[in-house]
Enzyme design. Structure first.
Site, PDB file in Angstrom:
ATOM      1  N   CYS A 133       0.834  -1.197   0.000  1.00  0.00           N
ATOM      2  CA  CYS A 133       0.000   0.000   0.000  1.00  0.00           C
ATOM      3  C   CYS A 133       0.879   1.262   0.000  1.00  0.00           C
ATOM      4  O   CYS A 133       1.525   1.566  -0.987  1.00  0.00           O
ATOM      5  CB  CYS A 133      -0.981  -0.046   1.162  1.00  0.00           C
TER       6      CYS A 133
ATOM      7  N   HIS B 180      -3.633  -5.707   1.284  1.00  0.00           N
ATOM      8  CA  HIS B 180      -3.342  -6.024   2.680  1.00  0.00           C
ATOM      9  C   HIS B 180      -3.768  -7.468   2.976  1.00  0.00           C
ATOM     10  O   HIS B 180      -4.723  -7.965   2.398  1.00  0.00           O
ATOM     11  CB  HIS B 180      -4.103  -5.093   3.618  1.00  0.00           C
TER      12      HIS B 180
END
Length: 509
Positions: free
Chosen positions: A366, A476
């Site tokens: 991310c 994630h």
């Protein structure tokens, strides 16, 4: 009542305190709020434990936290986000997490203060002083979400935030006594004996809070006791006598709590005790702990592996990333540009460049993916003053931050090859939670093929360097899947390191 109460009977409490409302029959769900004398006294874990205990007895249970502050968030199936602790509590209650379980989530940023998430969506940003006024507007959606959960359940377990004794913030409170009184929910107060001064913290709370607030507290729990409980019997009597609250018990210290996700970076240490503590470690993974690190529970499955040594190296502590690391992971960030600056100030960029020259592997997740690119731009001032900064230049990509946030659960597989062929085909199960758009030639070598969200559209994710050593992904939860994690360990330490037999997801359940 819902079907979960069929055939159940309730025995009224033997005392006359407000806790009798928890046990007595009546319309709608039974409710109880667990507040603490401070942060990190065990509220989240006790709430999760009660949720599982009641669920195992056949009741329908829903967790609830009016306001949470955490950069460790989870994505719900309906594309919203809530605090990771409430997602864990939903799991304990054997139900899917929903945005109603945490209607207000604060995600600290840099100079902007905190991003405010209301019922799963971005509401705005505010600094601490301004947020105190904004809170007046948020009680309505909080009570709305709470009412929906009550309609679904036999029991709603409510977790407070921070300390119940913050009387300086009481006027506009929506997280502790302000909510308890607005929703008429009895409260149990938790103190932590492990940090010392538990008698003073519980009795002191009774002394400083408003008498009408104190009347909402029906009992107290002393948590994290080590040793012979008989040694603190007089202490429990002293607290009960000074407060008039019921002594609801002394809970032992639970070492297994270290395996569960921490809510904020204060729960991180240089090397958390994992399943392999005390054993010879074979794979060394280093993680820079930057000021706005987010969703670092991505690391928990690695920490539980017996063959992994997970080193958390804090920026500003004067330490370098270890030169013998097999993998460096750059985690997500709530303020990517500020964290990139902190990374450089700490000299970690030099360590990462040296690691790459030695043929080491780097993974950016991310915000970490965004840092690995050639540039990072914030033209709209999403994280602060509009700017454009140079990235680490390890992936041929550029990222432009935007106000729109991508939230979606995803599934797929890693499709990288060449030097990282051991990862090819590894399953990907996780979620997206990011702001910004990434482009550039590097995307021609994607990290994974994924699908997810409302449309289930298939697409690619992330990028891999030409030498197959630098990986970037927006997903994630990459390491929670046992098969996928095994492939990572095999790549880093040889085929005999990929099969520890750890069933991480089953263990969390």
């Amino acid at each position: 009542m819902t079907s979960g109460t069929a055939g159940k009977s309730y025995r009224p409490s033997d005392n006359s305190s407000g806790c009798s409302r928890w046990s007595a029959p009546g319309p709608g769900a039974r409710t109880l709020m667990l507040q603490g004398t401070g942060s990190d006294v065990g509220k989240s874990l006790i709430t999760a434990g009660l949720a599982r205990a009641l669920t195992n007895r056949g009741f329908v249970v829903r967790p609830f936290k009016p306001q949470n502050m955490s950069n460790n968030a989870a994505v719900t199936d309906d594309g919203g986000e809530i605090g990771r602790a409430q997602a864990l509590q939903a799991r304990a209650a054997k139900t899917a997490p929903t945005t109603d379980m945490n209607p207000v989530l604060l995600k600290p940023q840099s100079q902007l203060g905190a991003q405010i998430i209301v019922q799963g969506k971005v509401y705005g940003t505010a600094k601490a002083a301004a947020y105190q006024e904004i809170k007046r507007q948020l009680m309505a959606p909080i009570l709305e979400s709470f009412a929906r959960l009550k309609a679904q359940a036999d029991f709603v377990l409510v977790e407070g935030a921070g300390s119940a004794s913050e009387v300086n913030l009481r006027a506009n409170d929506i997280a502790n006594m302000g909510f308890a009184r607005a929703a008429n929910v009895p409260v149990v107060l938790i103190g932590d004996i492990d940090r010392g001064g538990v008698i003073a913290s519980l009795v002191g709370t009774h002394h400083v809070i408003d008498p009408d607030d104190a009347a909402m507290i029906c009992g107290f729990i002393v948590n994290r006791f080590r040793g012979d409980p008989a040694l603190f019997e007089d202490g429990m009597v002293t607290i009960a006598a000074a407060t008039g609250w019921d002594n609801l018990g002394l809970l032992p210290h639970f070492d297994g709590a270290a395996k569960l996700p921490a809510e904020d970076a204060f729960g991180l240490s240089r090397a958390k005790p994992g399943a392999g503590a005390g054993k010879r470690r074979r794979i060394k993974i280093a993680v820079p702990v930057l000021p706005h690190i987010a969703n670092f529970d991505d690391l928990d499955p690695l920490n539980a592996e017996p063959d992994v040594e997970l080193l958390m190296v804090r920026a500003g502590a004067g330490e370098a990333l270890p030169g013998d690391a097999d993998l460096i992971i750059l985690c997500g960030s709530k303020s990517t540009i500020a964290d990139l600056a902190a990374l450089r100030t700490a000299g970690f960029d030099i360590d990462i460049a040296a690691h790459k020259r030695r043929g080491g592997n780097v993974l950016g997740i991310c915000g970490g993916l965004q840092m690995l690119g050639r540039s990072l731009a914030d033209p709209d001032g999403v994280e602060g003053a509009p700017c454009e900064v140079e990235g680490l230049g390890l992936l041929d990509i550029e990222t432009t931050l935007s106000k729109a946030k991508k939230l979606a659960p995803v599934n797929g597989e890693i499709i990288t090859n060449s030097a990282s062929s051991a990862l090819h085909g590894a399953p990907v199960h996780g979620y997206l939670m990011h702001m910004g758009h990434t482009s550039g030639p590097g995307l021609a070598r994607p990290f994974a093929r994924i699908e997810g969200g409302a449309t289930g559209t298939e697409r690619t994710d992330g990028a891999v360097s030409a030498d197959g050593k630098i990986f970037g992904s927006y997903v994630h939860g990459l390491f929670a899947n046992d098969e996928g994690r095994g492939k990572w360990l095999a790549m880093l330490g040889g085929s005999d390191c990929g099969g520890s037999g750890l069933a991480y997801e089953a263990g969390v359940n």
